[in-house]
Design a protein around this motif. Sequence first.
Motif, PDB file in Angstrom:
ATOM      1  N   ALA A 203       0.816  -1.218   0.000  1.00 43.13           N
ATOM      2  CA  ALA A 203       0.000   0.000   0.000  1.00 43.13           C
ATOM      3  C   ALA A 203       0.854   1.274   0.000  1.00 43.13           C
ATOM      4  CB  ALA A 203      -0.935   0.012   1.206  1.00 43.13           C
ATOM      5  N   PHE A 204       2.153   1.115   0.198  1.00 41.56           N
ATOM      6  CA  PHE A 204       3.041   2.282   0.158  1.00 41.56           C
ATOM      7  C   PHE A 204       3.357   2.582  -1.306  1.00 41.56           C
ATOM      8  CE2 PHE A 204       7.379   4.232   0.546  1.00 41.56           C
ATOM      9  CZ  PHE A 204       6.986   5.376   1.217  1.00 41.56           C
ATOM     10  N   ALA A 205       2.423   3.263  -1.958  1.00 40.57           N
ATOM     11  CA  ALA A 205       2.535   3.559  -3.396  1.00 40.57           C
ATOM     12  C   ALA A 205       2.102   5.001  -3.631  1.00 40.57           C
ATOM     13  CB  ALA A 205       1.668   2.589  -4.192  1.00 40.57           C
ATOM     14  N   PRO A 206       2.924   5.955  -3.201  1.00 41.27           N
ATOM     15  CA  PRO A 206       2.546   7.362  -3.307  1.00 41.27           C
ATOM     16  C   PRO A 206       2.461   7.823  -4.765  1.00 41.27           C
ATOM     17  CG  PRO A 206       4.836   7.145  -2.605  1.00 41.27           C
ATOM     18  CD  PRO A 206       4.247   5.773  -2.572  1.00 41.27           C
ATOM     19  N   ALA A 207       1.483   8.677  -5.032  1.00 38.85           N
ATOM     20  CA  ALA A 207       1.327   9.236  -6.377  1.00 38.85           C
ATOM     21  C   ALA A 207       2.438  10.240  -6.647  1.00 38.85           C
ATOM     22  CB  ALA A 207      -0.031   9.915  -6.495  1.00 38.85           C
ATOM     23  N   GLY A 208       3.125  10.081  -7.774  1.00 39.41           N
ATOM     24  CA  GLY A 208       4.119  11.061  -8.197  1.00 39.41           C
ATOM     25  C   GLY A 208       5.453  10.975  -7.493  1.00 39.41           C
ATOM     26  N   VAL A 209       5.662   9.939  -6.699  1.00 42.48           N
ATOM     27  CA  VAL A 209       6.936   9.778  -5.986  1.00 42.48           C
ATOM     28  C   VAL A 209       7.469   8.375  -6.254  1.00 42.48           C
ATOM     29  CG1 VAL A 209       8.098   9.768  -3.747  1.00 42.48           C
ATOM     30  CG2 VAL A 209       6.206  11.360  -4.153  1.00 42.48           C
ATOM     31  N   GLU A 210       8.704   8.309  -6.704  1.00 43.34           N
ATOM     32  CA  GLU A 210       9.330   7.000  -6.932  1.00 43.34           C
ATOM     33  C   GLU A 210       9.620   6.333  -5.601  1.00 43.34           C
ATOM     34  OE1 GLU A 210      13.616   5.201  -8.447  1.00 43.34           O
ATOM     35  OE2 GLU A 210      13.030   7.187  -9.165  1.00 43.34           O
ATOM     36  N   VAL A 211       9.297   5.051  -5.486  1.00 44.39           N
ATOM     37  CA  VAL A 211       9.605   4.287  -4.276  1.00 44.39           C
ATOM     38  C   VAL A 211      10.834   3.427  -4.547  1.00 44.39           C
ATOM     39  CG1 VAL A 211       8.818   2.461  -2.714  1.00 44.39           C
ATOM     40  CG2 VAL A 211       7.235   4.275  -3.433  1.00 44.39           C
ATOM     41  N   LYS A 212      11.811   3.510  -3.664  1.00 41.54           N
ATOM     42  CA  LYS A 212      13.008   2.665  -3.767  1.00 41.54           C
ATOM     43  C   LYS A 212      13.071   1.775  -2.536  1.00 41.54           C
ATOM     44  CE  LYS A 212      17.042   1.260  -5.225  1.00 41.54           C
ATOM     45  NZ  LYS A 212      17.173   0.502  -6.484  1.00 41.54           N
ATOM     46  N   ILE A 213      12.938   0.481  -2.738  1.00 40.68           N
ATOM     47  CA  ILE A 213      13.033  -0.455  -1.624  1.00 40.68           C
ATOM     48  C   ILE A 213      14.465  -0.961  -1.536  1.00 40.68           C
ATOM     49  CG2 ILE A 213      12.302  -2.729  -0.778  1.00 40.68           C
ATOM     50  CD1 ILE A 213       9.500  -2.066  -1.834  1.00 40.68           C
ATOM     51  N   LEU A 214      15.085  -0.740  -0.397  1.00 37.18           N
ATOM     52  CA  LEU A 214      16.441  -1.236  -0.158  1.00 37.18           C
ATOM     53  C   LEU A 214      16.376  -2.393   0.824  1.00 37.18           C
ATOM     54  CD1 LEU A 214      18.466   2.109   0.223  1.00 37.18           C
ATOM     55  CD2 LEU A 214      18.343   0.602  -1.762  1.00 37.18           C
ATOM     56  N   GLU A 215      17.097  -3.449   0.517  1.00 39.51           N
ATOM     57  CA  GLU A 215      17.199  -4.581   1.443  1.00 39.51           C
ATOM     58  C   GLU A 215      18.314  -4.283   2.447  1.00 39.51           C
ATOM     59  OE1 GLU A 215      15.063  -6.985   1.597  1.00 39.51           O
ATOM     60  OE2 GLU A 215      14.020  -6.237  -0.178  1.00 39.51           O
TER      61      GLU A 215
END
Length: 223
Positions: A203-215
């Motif tokens: 659900a962490f899917a903000p409009a207009g903002v790239e999401v970068k998941i780091l392990e």
Amino acid sequence: MPVTLTFLGHAGFLLEAGSHAVAIDPFLTGNPVAKQKPADIRCRHIVLTHGHADHLGDTVTIANANGATVYAAFEICEYLTEQKVQASPGNPGGRIDTDFGWVAFTQAFHSSSYEGRYMGMPCGVVLHLGGVTIYHCGDTALFGDMKLIGEIYKPDIACIPVGDRFTMGPELGKRAAELIRPKVAIPIHYKTWPEMLVTDISAFAPAGVEVKILEPGEAWRFG
Ligand code: NI
Ligand code: MN
């Protein structure tokens, strides 16, 4: 100048730009997802959002091993000074110039203590190094002034807690990212203890903002 962000797991980062290295909330010992050990961390600066053990973590060990200066709330710095650590105090609203750039403290809606001792106001921190601005929200609830913080500091990167229970969950973290409007949002403070913190952050899917998941343990270059 590119900045390399190494995610230490939970809420911790090591930021490196040129000859500068800054650790944020270096919690490694007792961190079930951490890949690094305290002895792996080389840095001259440490920035803390608040005093909870999952953030203050290995600060004393790393600071003493590296002769590092710690930037944190006034009461945390009083404690660190007692531990023979070089500490530079601040509080929400303030900015401190450093040799790598600067660090500013923002508000965060949370609590802050260590081993039963009051550790002052919990904070978010904004760091500027290598021409890149990073807003680490600390542990916090959602608040409307995240929009103002975004307007003032124009962060390239925001590190946003999304694990729920103690901070925002993924839905509110999404709202936070949409208020701050960084170029890139990195989710933090989730999954570390699956029985306590959310593991599904779809659900962490903000409009207009790239999401970068780091392990945990992963290094990522920005800029
Ligand atoms: Ni906390
Ligand atoms: Mn925490």
